[in-house]
Design a protein around this motif. Structure first.
Motif, PDB file in Angstrom:
ATOM      1  N   MET A 181      -0.726   0.866   7.174  1.00 17.50           N
ATOM      2  CA  MET A 181      -0.207  -0.383   7.636  1.00 17.50           C
ATOM      3  C   MET A 181      -1.250  -1.481   7.531  1.00 17.50           C
ATOM      4  SD  MET A 181       1.982  -0.613  10.859  1.00 17.50           S
ATOM      5  CE  MET A 181       3.243  -1.598  10.943  1.00 17.50           C
ATOM      6  N   ALA A 182      -2.463  -1.135   7.757  1.00 18.91           N
ATOM      7  CA  ALA A 182      -3.538  -2.117   7.647  1.00 18.91           C
ATOM      8  C   ALA A 182      -3.668  -2.603   6.225  1.00 18.91           C
ATOM      9  CB  ALA A 182      -4.849  -1.510   8.124  1.00 18.91           C
ATOM     10  N   ALA A 183      -3.470  -1.706   5.268  1.00 19.50           N
ATOM     11  CA  ALA A 183      -3.557  -2.095   3.862  1.00 19.50           C
ATOM     12  C   ALA A 183      -2.401  -3.019   3.505  1.00 19.50           C
ATOM     13  CB  ALA A 183      -3.538  -0.870   2.978  1.00 19.50           C
ATOM     14  N   GLN A 184      -1.246  -2.705   4.086  1.00 22.11           N
ATOM     15  CA  GLN A 184      -0.083  -3.560   3.806  1.00 22.11           C
ATOM     16  C   GLN A 184      -0.280  -4.932   4.423  1.00 22.11           C
ATOM     17  OE1 GLN A 184       3.594  -2.046   5.351  1.00 22.11           O
ATOM     18  NE2 GLN A 184       4.789  -3.181   3.851  1.00 22.11           N
ATOM     19  N   GLN A 185      -0.850  -5.022   5.634  1.00 26.94           N
ATOM     20  CA  GLN A 185      -1.120  -6.308   6.282  1.00 26.94           C
ATOM     21  C   GLN A 185      -2.171  -7.077   5.496  1.00 26.94           C
ATOM     22  OE1 GLN A 185      -2.231  -5.414  10.312  1.00 26.94           O
ATOM     23  NE2 GLN A 185      -0.130  -5.489  11.044  1.00 26.94           N
ATOM     24  N   SER A 186      -3.181  -6.359   5.033  1.00 31.97           N
ATOM     25  CA  SER A 186      -4.232  -6.988   4.251  1.00 31.97           C
ATOM     26  C   SER A 186      -3.653  -7.534   2.948  1.00 31.97           C
ATOM     27  CB  SER A 186      -5.342  -5.980   3.959  1.00 31.97           C
ATOM     28  OG  SER A 186      -6.318  -6.546   3.117  1.00 31.97           O
ATOM     29  N   GLN A 187      -2.764  -6.757   2.346  1.00 27.95           N
ATOM     30  CA  GLN A 187      -2.133  -7.218   1.100  1.00 27.95           C
ATOM     31  C   GLN A 187      -1.214  -8.392   1.373  1.00 27.95           C
ATOM     32  OE1 GLN A 187       0.090  -4.186  -0.913  1.00 27.95           O
ATOM     33  NE2 GLN A 187       0.169  -5.371  -2.822  1.00 27.95           N
ATOM     34  N   SER A 188      -0.526  -8.396   2.504  1.00 28.40           N
ATOM     35  CA  SER A 188       0.345  -9.514   2.879  1.00 28.40           C
ATOM     36  C   SER A 188      -0.477 -10.768   3.118  1.00 28.40           C
ATOM     37  CB  SER A 188       1.142  -9.189   4.131  1.00 28.40           C
ATOM     38  OG  SER A 188       2.012  -8.119   3.895  1.00 28.40           O
ATOM     39  N   ILE A 189      -1.600 -10.595   3.800  1.00 27.99           N
ATOM     40  CA  ILE A 189      -2.487 -11.738   4.051  1.00 27.99           C
ATOM     41  C   ILE A 189      -3.017 -12.267   2.727  1.00 27.99           C
ATOM     42  CG2 ILE A 189      -4.692 -12.415   5.085  1.00 27.99           C
ATOM     43  CD1 ILE A 189      -4.073 -10.537   7.399  1.00 27.99           C
ATOM     44  N   GLN A 190      -3.393 -11.351   1.844  1.00 31.95           N
ATOM     45  CA  GLN A 190      -3.888 -11.740   0.525  1.00 31.95           C
ATOM     46  C   GLN A 190      -2.797 -12.491  -0.238  1.00 31.95           C
ATOM     47  OE1 GLN A 190      -7.042 -11.248  -0.195  1.00 31.95           O
ATOM     48  NE2 GLN A 190      -6.939 -12.129  -2.251  1.00 31.95           N
TER      49      GLN A 190
END
Length: 119
Positions: free
Chosen positions: A1-10
């Motif tokens: 989930m953190a990777a998905q949030q990081s990708q969303s932020i990116q």
């Protein structure tokens, strides 16, 4: 989930950068359009000014002949009248001087009219 949030932020950051680029391009486009509009307006003003100047020159040229002709006629009429006045002065100068001298020099002594009535 953190990777998905990081990708969303990116993705959001990239979208924000893209939006900033679009806004900057729109500003540049607007500035360029204003410059183009100003230069076009200046060109139109210059063309209009040249056209009106040419129209004025044509009007002035067409009426300049009328003015110079009228001035020449007035000058000629003035010269004729001056000659008439000068000739009239020359012709009657001696007679006027003689009349003035006769009135001043030849005095006929007479009693005043009020004095005759009293006596």
């Amino acid at each position: 989930m953190a990777a998905q949030q990081s990708q969303s932020i990116q993705t959001l950051l990239e979208a924000e950068k893209e939006a900033a680029k679009i806004v900057q391009q729109a500003r540049q486009y607007r500035v360029q359009r204003l410059k183009d509009a100003r230069t076009e307006a200046l060109k139109e003003i210059e063309e209009y000014k040249k056209a009106k100047e040419a129209e004025f020159k044509a009007f002035e040229a067409s009426h300049a002949g009328t003015t110079s002709t009228a001035q020449a006629a007035i000058d000629q009429e003035t010269n004729v009248k001056l000659e008439e006045i000068t000739s009239a002065y020359t012709a009657s100068k001696d007679a006027v001087i003689k009349k003035l001298l006769d009135r001043v020099v030849l005095v006929k002594p007479e009693a005043h009219r009020n004095l005759k009535q009293a006596a």
